[in-house]
Design an enzyme around this catalytic site. Structure first.
Site, mmCIF file in Angstrom:
data_model
loop_
_atom_site.group_PDB
_atom_site.id
_atom_site.type_symbol
_atom_site.label_atom_id
_atom_site.label_comp_id
_atom_site.label_asym_id
_atom_site.label_seq_id
_atom_site.Cartn_x
_atom_site.Cartn_y
_atom_site.Cartn_z
ATOM 1 N N PHE A 272 0.811 -1.221 0.000
ATOM 2 C CA PHE A 272 0.000 0.000 0.000
ATOM 3 C C PHE A 272 0.838 1.262 0.000
ATOM 4 C CE2 PHE A 272 0.768 0.081 4.558
ATOM 5 C CZ PHE A 272 0.546 1.398 4.959
ATOM 6 N N LYS A 273 2.086 1.167 0.456
ATOM 7 C CA LYS A 273 2.925 2.374 0.513
ATOM 8 C C LYS A 273 3.172 2.954 -0.880
ATOM 9 C CE LYS A 273 3.394 1.813 4.969
ATOM 10 N NZ LYS A 273 4.628 1.554 5.678
ATOM 11 N N ASP A 274 3.086 2.111 -1.913
ATOM 12 C CA ASP A 274 3.281 2.606 -3.280
ATOM 13 C C ASP A 274 2.268 3.693 -3.638
ATOM 14 O OD1 ASP A 274 5.426 0.913 -4.080
ATOM 15 O OD2 ASP A 274 4.017 -0.725 -4.420
ATOM 16 N N THR B 207 7.599 0.619 3.580
ATOM 17 C CA THR B 207 7.892 2.012 3.230
ATOM 18 C C THR B 207 9.210 2.124 2.484
ATOM 19 O OG1 THR B 207 6.601 3.031 5.003
ATOM 20 C CG2 THR B 207 8.447 4.290 4.168
#
Length: 464
Positions: free
Chosen positions: A111-113, A144
């Site tokens: 999800f950090k993308d 991250t």
């Protein structure tokens, strides 16, 4: 729109200055001076927008026109051009009451993308416009770091150093960071845990002379742009779920550093009618204990099957505390001082009731995490990563009979095969991940020693 510090001792800043400051110079976190309210009618108008269009709508409330619209649009569309799903964050129905928001379709399968691909473009844009070098410094519990490196690797005018806890991230997470051999990337593998890495980062950002000399910039969720970019997919998920206009919607979020769940809190304050925000943690359950008892007190660190949530000190908790106590900067500063001196913060009475109105929370044990993965694979043919499994377990604990639940799938299961193999599930790795195991690694293993880390950083920054 201006931006201020939670501790009240920083002159109000514009959007770009806030991006560049990262951690506020007084040790606090930057927040908007006011939160824009989105009307129900506007929300309905947004229901048909693409992810990129929605992103631009939301950011337009916060950028103060400091970035021309066409420039911002180009950054947004470039950021998401390499995602494997055209929707960027597709919503996947599991059953009649549960949806999964898949946040793992970016280049590092996490999800950090979603935020960091944009932040990489934004930092590159600012560097070129101001003709200034940018040194990005961050700590990671796993995802991250890889996402940040992918966001800025090879970009002119930017160097990035990421600290990760040695031997405490999954093998795929480690490889995604350390197989990058670009000259503008430095990986430091620190003998310690994530909280140790995070403390070094905060100490260096608090050293204003060092921060200024080396043009330090933050990529962690201490930077408000990370929070704002993540807020977009709360709106997107809510608006994509059929029946969201008529039923109560709960959102369950795997949570470690409180950044992702705070993005949901911000979305709710902006007017998104989320019913329950559910915090899913693991054995490192400081957030669950806070919601249930009012005591925020770091406990003993435990390694789990969901290592990205193996965190005891949640950076973004300060942002929530600021709003919880009525935006009182003096009181907030006193609380943070108490955390330093006494090792804890205690909330009681009506304030605790407000916390419990804002959130539900569940600390998911390792066994339940694995059981949930196995259960959903057998019942629905849907493979969860361990963090998403914690989110699903928390959804099951708190979702009401007439409510719809959205759980965030924060990573692809291939990133955490060590845990999934324990329940005799054999998965096929995506080609991009499979290829990592054949590549050489590039990292420097260091002790948890700030002085040693500083010397390595100085050498990295000062070499052309």
């Amino acid at each position: 729109m201006k931006y201020i510090s939670t501790r009240g001792n920083v002159e109000a800043k514009g959007f770009i200055d806030t991006v560049l400051m990262g951690l506020a110079d007084d040790g606090g976190l930057m927040i908007p001076s006011e939160i824009p309210i989105i009307s129900a009618a506007t929300l309905e108008e947004w229901r048909s927008l693409s992810y990129q269009e929605l992103f631009l709508k939301i950011f337009s409330y916060y950028t103060n026109d400091e970035i021309p619209y066409e420039d911002l649009k180009e950054m947004v569309y470039t950021s998401y051009a390499n995602f494997r799903a055209p929707e960027v964050t597709p919503v996947h129905p599991i059953n009649d009451s549960l949806y999964v928001l898949e946040l793992f379709h970016g280049p590092t399968f996490a999800f950090k993308d979603v935020a960091l691909q944009f932040m990489g473009e934004l930092y590159s844009y600012i560097s070129k416009k101001q003709n200034k070098i940018i040194h990005i410094l961050g700590a990671t519990s796993g995802d991250t770091g890889a996402a940040a490196i992918q966001g800025v690797r090879g970009k002119e005018g930017i160097k990035i150093c990421i600290l990760h806890p040695h031997g405490k991230v999954s093998k795929v997470q480690e490889l995604q960071m350390t197989t990058v051999d670009d000259s503008n990337v430095l990986n430091l593998s620190v003998k310690g845990n994530f909280d140790d890495c995070q403390k070094v980062i905060k100490d260096l950002f608090a050293d204003l002379d060092f921060k200024s000399k080396y043009h330090l910039r933050a990529i962690n969720s201490i930077n408000f742009v990370r929070i704002l970019a993540q807020t977009v997919y709360y709106f997107y998920a809510y608006l994509q779920v059929e029946g969201s206009a008529d039923k109560k919607i709960n959102i369950s979020v795997p949570s470690g550093n409180f950044g992702n769940i705070f993005s949901g809190y911000l979305a709710k304050k902006m007017g998104l009618p989320i019913n329950k925000l559910i915090i899913a943690t693991n054995e490192n359950n400081i957030l669950e204990r806070f919601v249930n008892t009012g005591e925020y007190k770091p406990g003993d660190f435990t390694s789990t099957y969901s290592p990205s949530m193996d965190i005891q000190v949640a950076s973004n908790f300060e942002r929530y505390l600021y709003y919880l106590i009525g935006e009182d900067t003096e009181k907030l500063s006193a609380y943070m001082s108490a955390l330093q001196s006494d090792g804890k913060i205690t909330i009681e009475g009506e304030t605790l009731q407000q916390v419990q109105s804002d959130f539900a929370a569940l600390g998911v044990k390792n066994e339940l995490c694995l059981d949930t993965i196995s259960k959903y694979q057998k019942a629905h043919g849907y493979l969860l990563d361990p963090h998403t499994a914690c989110g699903i377990a928390a959804y099951e604990a708190f979702n009401g009979p007439d409510e719809l639940g959205i759980t965030f799938a924060t990573a692809h299961p291939a990133k955490f095969d060590e845990a999934i193999a324990l329940i005799d599930i054999k998965q096929e790795f995506p080609e991009e991940i499979e290829a990592l195991f054949l590549m050489p690694q590039h990292q420097t293993v260091v002790d948890h020693n700030k002085d040693e880390i500083v010397q390595l950083l100085k050498f990295f920054y000062e070499v052309n």
